[in-house]
Write a protein that holds these residues in place. Structure first.
Motif, PDB file in Angstrom:
ATOM      1  N   ASP A  27       2.205 -57.525 -39.917  1.00 34.91           N
ATOM      2  CA  ASP A  27       1.818 -58.216 -41.162  1.00 34.91           C
ATOM      3  C   ASP A  27       0.358 -58.653 -41.097  1.00 34.91           C
ATOM      4  N   ILE A  28      -0.024 -59.191 -39.932  1.00 39.39           N
ATOM      5  CA  ILE A  28      -1.387 -59.723 -39.779  1.00 39.39           C
ATOM      6  C   ILE A  28      -2.407 -58.587 -39.781  1.00 39.39           C
ATOM      7  N   ILE A  29      -2.082 -57.514 -39.071  1.00 42.05           N
ATOM      8  CA  ILE A  29      -2.999 -56.363 -39.055  1.00 42.05           C
ATOM      9  C   ILE A  29      -3.179 -55.820 -40.477  1.00 42.05           C
ATOM     10  N   ASN A  30      -2.060 -55.751 -41.211  1.00 43.05           N
ATOM     11  CA  ASN A  30      -2.143 -55.294 -42.608  1.00 43.05           C
ATOM     12  C   ASN A  30      -3.062 -56.175 -43.426  1.00 43.05           C
ATOM     13  N   ALA A  31      -2.907 -57.481 -43.257  1.00 42.06           N
ATOM     14  CA  ALA A  31      -3.718 -58.418 -44.044  1.00 42.06           C
ATOM     15  C   ALA A  31      -5.196 -58.228 -43.739  1.00 42.06           C
ATOM     16  N   ILE A  32      -5.493 -57.970 -42.477  1.00 42.61           N
ATOM     17  CA  ILE A  32      -6.898 -57.795 -42.090  1.00 42.61           C
ATOM     18  C   ILE A  32      -7.468 -56.527 -42.730  1.00 42.61           C
ATOM     19  N   HIS A  33      -6.626 -55.519 -42.915  1.00 39.60           N
ATOM     20  CA  HIS A  33      -7.124 -54.236 -43.437  1.00 39.60           C
ATOM     21  C   HIS A  33      -6.739 -53.972 -44.886  1.00 39.60           C
ATOM     22  N   ARG A  34      -6.262 -55.000 -45.580  1.00 37.63           N
ATOM     23  CA  ARG A  34      -5.915 -54.809 -46.986  1.00 37.63           C
ATOM     24  C   ARG A  34      -7.191 -54.650 -47.829  1.00 37.63           C
ATOM     25  N   PRO A  35      -7.046 -54.272 -49.118  1.00 37.04           N
ATOM     26  CA  PRO A  35      -8.232 -53.995 -49.936  1.00 37.04           C
ATOM     27  C   PRO A  35      -9.281 -55.109 -49.864  1.00 37.04           C
ATOM     28  N   ILE A  36      -8.854 -56.383 -49.890  1.00 39.85           N
ATOM     29  CA  ILE A  36      -9.806 -57.468 -49.669  1.00 39.85           C
ATOM     30  C   ILE A  36      -9.455 -58.028 -48.301  1.00 39.85           C
ATOM     31  N   SER A  37     -10.293 -57.725 -47.312  1.00 35.78           N
ATOM     32  CA  SER A  37      -9.940 -58.007 -45.919  1.00 35.78           C
ATOM     33  C   SER A  37      -9.820 -59.492 -45.628  1.00 35.78           C
ATOM     34  N   ALA A  38      -8.759 -59.845 -44.895  1.00 40.37           N
ATOM     35  CA  ALA A  38      -8.592 -61.222 -44.440  1.00 40.37           C
ATOM     36  C   ALA A  38      -9.226 -61.313 -43.064  1.00 40.37           C
ATOM     37  N   HIS A  39     -10.427 -61.906 -42.993  1.00 38.18           N
ATOM     38  CA  HIS A  39     -11.137 -61.891 -41.716  1.00 38.18           C
ATOM     39  C   HIS A  39     -11.295 -63.277 -41.108  1.00 38.18           C
ATOM     40  N   THR A  40     -10.643 -64.280 -41.684  1.00 41.09           N
ATOM     41  CA  THR A  40     -10.638 -65.609 -41.057  1.00 41.09           C
ATOM     42  C   THR A  40      -9.183 -66.047 -40.872  1.00 41.09           C
ATOM     43  N   VAL A  41      -9.015 -67.078 -40.057  1.00 44.38           N
ATOM     44  CA  VAL A  41      -7.665 -67.569 -39.776  1.00 44.38           C
ATOM     45  C   VAL A  41      -6.968 -68.040 -41.059  1.00 44.38           C
ATOM     46  N   ASP A  42      -7.722 -68.753 -41.910  1.00 45.81           N
ATOM     47  CA  ASP A  42      -7.103 -69.245 -43.151  1.00 45.81           C
ATOM     48  C   ASP A  42      -6.781 -68.111 -44.122  1.00 45.81           C
ATOM     49  N   MET A  43      -7.621 -67.094 -44.149  1.00 41.18           N
ATOM     50  CA  MET A  43      -7.334 -65.954 -45.040  1.00 41.18           C
ATOM     51  C   MET A  43      -6.056 -65.254 -44.594  1.00 41.18           C
ATOM     52  N   VAL A  44      -5.912 -65.104 -43.297  1.00 40.98           N
ATOM     53  CA  VAL A  44      -4.681 -64.498 -42.770  1.00 40.98           C
ATOM     54  C   VAL A  44      -3.488 -65.399 -43.092  1.00 40.98           C
ATOM     55  N   LYS A  45      -3.693 -66.683 -42.927  1.00 41.52           N
ATOM     56  CA  LYS A  45      -2.615 -67.646 -43.173  1.00 41.52           C
ATOM     57  C   LYS A  45      -2.100 -67.545 -44.605  1.00 41.52           C
ATOM     58  N   ARG A  46      -3.008 -67.521 -45.564  1.00 42.88           N
ATOM     59  CA  ARG A  46      -2.560 -67.523 -46.957  1.00 42.88           C
ATOM     60  C   ARG A  46      -1.963 -66.190 -47.376  1.00 42.88           C
ATOM     61  N   ARG A  47      -2.328 -65.123 -46.673  1.00 41.34           N
ATOM     62  CA  ARG A  47      -1.760 -63.828 -47.043  1.00 41.34           C
ATOM     63  C   ARG A  47      -0.438 -63.533 -46.344  1.00 41.34           C
ATOM     64  N   THR A  48      -0.256 -64.130 -45.167  1.00 38.29           N
ATOM     65  CA  THR A  48       0.950 -63.782 -44.406  1.00 38.29           C
ATOM     66  C   THR A  48       1.882 -64.967 -44.188  1.00 38.29           C
ATOM     67  N   ARG A  49       1.396 -66.171 -44.393  1.00 38.97           N
ATOM     68  CA  ARG A  49       2.089 -67.428 -44.088  1.00 38.97           C
ATOM     69  C   ARG A  49       2.091 -67.746 -42.592  1.00 38.97           C
ATOM     70  N   ALA A  50       1.348 -67.010 -41.789  1.00 40.91           N
ATOM     71  CA  ALA A  50       1.273 -67.348 -40.364  1.00 40.91           C
ATOM     72  C   ALA A  50       0.565 -68.695 -40.228  1.00 40.91           C
ATOM     73  N   GLY A  51       1.276 -69.684 -39.731  1.00 41.93           N
ATOM     74  CA  GLY A  51       0.684 -71.011 -39.576  1.00 41.93           C
ATOM     75  C   GLY A  51       1.037 -71.964 -40.698  1.00 41.93           C
ATOM     76  N   MET A  52       1.900 -71.521 -41.607  1.00 42.99           N
ATOM     77  CA  MET A  52       2.249 -72.387 -42.731  1.00 42.99           C
ATOM     78  C   MET A  52       3.602 -73.062 -42.543  1.00 42.99           C
ATOM     79  N   GLY A  53       4.236 -72.835 -41.424  1.00 42.30           N
ATOM     80  CA  GLY A  53       5.573 -73.393 -41.223  1.00 42.30           C
ATOM     81  C   GLY A  53       5.529 -74.773 -40.624  1.00 42.30           C
ATOM     82  N   ARG A  54       6.628 -75.118 -39.974  1.00 42.71           N
ATOM     83  CA  ARG A  54       6.737 -76.510 -39.563  1.00 42.71           C
ATOM     84  C   ARG A  54       5.825 -76.871 -38.404  1.00 42.71           C
ATOM     85  N   CYS A  55       5.337 -75.924 -37.636  1.00 41.53           N
ATOM     86  CA  CYS A  55       4.416 -76.345 -36.566  1.00 41.53           C
ATOM     87  C   CYS A  55       2.965 -76.161 -37.012  1.00 41.53           C
ATOM     88  N   GLN A  56       2.760 -75.667 -38.252  1.00 38.08           N
ATOM     89  CA  GLN A  56       1.419 -75.608 -38.834  1.00 38.08           C
ATOM     90  C   GLN A  56       0.407 -74.930 -37.906  1.00 38.08           C
TER      91      GLN A  56
END
Lengths: 329, 484
Positions: free
Chosen positions: B417-446
């Motif tokens: 999922d994260i690799i996809n987000a990084i290489h999607r049409p608008i690249s997610a190249h920061t931690v927050d960009m990856v977070k908002r596209r994949t939800r990595a880091g949005m759960g209970r341990c943040q």
């Protein structure tokens, strides 16, 4: 794949459980440990400091010792493998880059999934949301595994064992810890630890002190600290601003029971751990819980004791299950 | 590049700009999207209640009312087309006394006039059947079955990714600071860079007045930055409420709500405080106290100890009280969309169509293209592992073993999922960009568990070192060099 006993998690609880289940009569080929990291050991692998079990070893030493026992006993394990779900029939779904997507059918499951850090949501710190604000666990991984400093002038919030260890580690690795603060007036850790982690490094400990605000648009630039009165209210006149580039928080731990709740295991709200019987069996028959995923234990010795206990009781369960002609017979 | 003249330039990639890009990219047009932030949805769209309001709030006859009702019905098909989470959960405005009931009746009448379907006042028995955790003191409620919830930034990402896939060019950290009319086109400068376009849409949100100022125009109202603070509860509290719950509104606004989110959390907020700076997205202890108290009034046994994060967003409240969507008084080919406060999200698809009409009126030719791609990428929408069926998961893992590596355990986000987000049409190249596209880091341990791992994956995929990885902007580095 069919297995009599599947243990989810290979931290101290899971490994001790496996060893004791074996000693209590479960055949080695009937046991499978599933670990999502690349190595056995769980959180122990992050802990390069001493204080683990008998002989005051490091966490990594203890992990290696337990892992060697598992290997010597010939107990089967899978690393780099994550359990994404299981159900009441104890059918477990696992994923791993090597195996792909697989099902394992078990007669008994032991949940030894450990715990995770609490987020800082409960701290309700005001101000901005810059980078440089991380949990103690993240700091530990960056420093101990990656070899990077998460900050050069750090304020630490919380006095968990992990927070203290990180204060020391940062000082050793070239950072400066400005202070460690905690809202409470009494600590729940040993005096000796305060000495070894803070006093030796001249790190001030500020009790009844809270961080009330963060400053900095991009990277953290400063924090506002304030003292609390005896009722726990902020004393406005004590508000002061401290320049720093990082804040490491440690708000305690929560048992990890995501897959357990998905399966319908009853979770106790107060502890976030499963409701268990005296035999440590959860609300689903044949599913047991131990270690920090049951509740947060005070140290690794009590986690291992819990693992030992569950190892014995799951072995008894399997014996009984067999004599009653349970499924698979 | 310098000689290229775009047909349309969109200033601002918030939800309105995103929707404009999405709708315009169906036609044979060259489109440029100019965004001051590092990512799509960097402003108000990032932090709001995520509600698709039904449309009973806005005064009848207002532009807001018209676009809200129309837009709210457009969100679902767009969400479906682009694989965005949307749920028509319905909303309940609860009342405690006769006075509240009067107000609810006024809302009912207004809603019906606005064309909101299915509105009704329900009694306490039905209310408590629908929502057992709502205060027993609540006696009535206005039920709006068409209200919904959506992930606002994902809706913006999805529409922008679709536009990008269809050829729109995106310029980030492009803060327009000078505009010149040269011949038939506008030159839009950001420092020394320049983008030229025949038509311009100003949907710069909080900064729309400043963009208008660059063409020496003063909008006939002021934009007041009003900050709203929020708390997000752990997913284990998901059964707290199943509809969006509001209290009967006061003059201060629609008031504080307790609502499920599409991702299974509970959101509480917002208050509404005027702030000095448009960028002031800080939270305050007092503000969080305020929203906590309101939440407890509505849902007495809400578990506020389960708060996993707090945040704030700033909305652009126009002193005029209505949306302002009009061509510039100086340049007919320059369209302003300003004062888009709540229900801006619900209205956004309709706002975009309204803007398209204005562009057409000003002379833009909208010719449908035959090669329009309906999904986010050429290979379809970007389904995350956690949203896949068992069969899809199996196939995804067979195709790429990285999909079998769970990186964020709270939200079950895979390395794939994260690799996809990084290489999607608008690249997610920061931690927050990856977070908002994949939800990595949005759960209970943040992100306590996965943040370091996400940073490692970004570094590896972009071939940079871990200490070059940013949280969001260019000075928000995560690390401070090597250890000793």
């Amino acid at each position: 794949m069919d297995k009599k006993l599947v243990i989810i998690g290979s931290g101290p609880a899971g490994m001790v459980c496996a060893i004791n289940a074996l000693k209590s009569g479960v055949a080695k080929e009937d046991i499978l440990i599933i670990e999502r990291e690349e190595e056995l050991g769980g959180t122990l692998n992050l802990c390069i400091h001493t204080g683990f079990g008998k002989g005051n070893r490091t966490g990594t030493e203890l992990a290696t010792d337990l892992a060697n026992q598992i290997k010597n006993y010939g107990i089967e394990y899978l690393v780099g493998t994550t359990v994404i779900s299981f159900n009441k029939d104890k059918e477990i779904t696992i994923v791993s880059p090597d195996i792909g997507y697989e099902k394992v059918k078990a007669e008994a499951i032991v949940l030894a999934t450990g715990c995770r850090e609490r987020s800082r949501g409960g701290l309700s710190i005001g101000g901005t949301r810059p980078s440089g604000v991380i949990s103690a666990g993240t700091a530990q991984r960056f420093i101990n595994i990656e070899g990077y400093l998460p900050g050069k002038k750090t304020i630490i919030v919380g006095t968990t064992n992990l927070a203290l260890v990180i204060a020391r580690r940062l000082s050793l690795e070239g950072g400066k810890v400005l202070c460690v603060c905690d809202a409470r007036s009494k600590l729940q850790v040993d005096k000796k630890e305060i000495e070894e982690c803070l006093e030796f490094f001249n790190i001030p400990l500020k009790l009844r002190t809270v961080v009330t605000k963060l400053f900095g648009k991009e990277r953290l630039e400063a924090v506002e600290l304030a003292d609390l009165d005896k009722q726990g209210k902020i004393i406005r006149s004590t508000k002061r601003i401290l320049k720093c580039d990082s804040l490491v928080y440690s708000c305690g731990f929560i048992p990890e029971n995501e897959i357990a709740s998905l399966a319908g295991v009853e979770i106790r709200k107060a502890t976030h751990g499963p409701v268990v019987s005296k035999k440590l069996e959860t609300s689903i028959e044949g599913v047991f819980s131990c270690g920090n995923s049951r509740f947060i234990h005070k140290d690794v010795i009590s986690v291992m004791t819990d693992g030992k206990r569950v190892g014995k009781s799951v072995a008894e369960y399997l014996k009984k299950h067999k004599s009653q002609g349970g499924d698979g017979e | 590049m310098k000689d290229k003249i775009y047909d349309v330039a969109i200033i601002g990639a918030g939800i309105v700009g995103s929707m404009c890009a999405f709708h315009l990219s169906k036609y044979k047009l060259n489109i440029a999207v100019l965004e001051a932030g590092i990512d799509v949805a960097s402003g108000t769209t990032r932090a709001n209640s995520a509600i698709i309001h039904a449309g009973y709030d806005a005064n009848e006859g207002s532009l807001k009312a018209k676009l809200n009702v129309k837009g709210s019905l457009m969100v679902e098909p767009i969400a479906k087309q682009l694989g965005v989470h949307y749920k028509r959960c319905g909303s309940l405005v609860i009342g405690f006394n006769e006075q509240d009931l009067d107000h609810l009746n006024r809302l009912l009448v207004r809603g019906k006039k606005n064309g909101v379907l299915g509105l009704e006042i329900i009694d306490e028995k039905r209310l408590h059947q629908m929502e057992p955790n709502v205060s027993k003191e609540a006696k009535y409620a206005l039920y709006a079955p068409t209200a919904g919830i959506v992930c606002p930034y994902d809706l913006a990402y999805a529409t922008c990714e679709n536009a990008c896939t269809n050829g729109a060019d995106f310029f980030f950290e492009y803060k327009v600071d000078k505009i010149e009319k040269v011949g038939l086109s506008f030159s839009l400068y950001a420092k020394e860079k320049c983008v030229r376009a025949k038509y311009v849409i100003n949907c710069a949100g909080l900064y729309a007045d400043e963009i208008a100022g660059l063409i020496s125009e003063k909008l006939p109202f002021e934009i007041i930055p009003r900050r709203g603070e929020y708390m997000l509860l752990d997913k284990c509290e998901k059964d707290t409420v199943s509809h969006t719950i509001f209290v009967t509104p006061s003059e201060k606004g629609k008031g504080i709500l307790v609502s499920p989110t599409v991702d299974g959390n509970i959101i509480v907020g917002p208050n509404a405080n005027i702030v000095e700076s448009k960028a002031d997205t800080g939270v305050t202890a007092e503000g969080l106290q305020e929203i906590s108290q309101s939440a407890v009034t509505m849902v007495p046994n809400i578990n506020l100890e389960s708060v996993i994060t707090t945040f704030a967003g700033v909305r652009s409240t126009p002193t005029s009280g209505d949306f302002y969507i009009k061509p510039s008084t100086k340049h007919p080919k320059f369209i302003h969309s300003a004062g888009i406060e709540s229900p801006g999200l619900a209205s956004s698809p309709a706002i975009a169509l309204y803007i398209l009409k204005l562009l057409e009126k000003a002379g833009l030719k909208l010719k449908e293209r035959s090669d329009y791609i309906t999904t986010r990428t050429k290979n379809g929408n970007c389904k995350l592992f956690c949203d896949m069926t068992e069969e899809e998961r199996k196939r995804a893992i067979e195709k790429n073993p990285a999909n079998a590596k769970i990186v964020c355990r709270c939200e079950m986000v895979t390395e794939g999922d994260i690799i996809n987000a990084i290489h999607r049409p608008i690249s997610a190249h920061t931690v927050d960009m990856v977070k908002r596209r994949t939800r990595a880091g949005m759960g209970r341990c943040q992100g306590g568990y996965c943040r370091a791992r996400v940073a490692e994956i970004i570094a590896r995929e972009l071939n940079i070192s871990v200490d070059e990885v940013k949280k969001f902007s260019s000075n928000s580095h995560i690390l401070c060099g090597r250890t000793k």
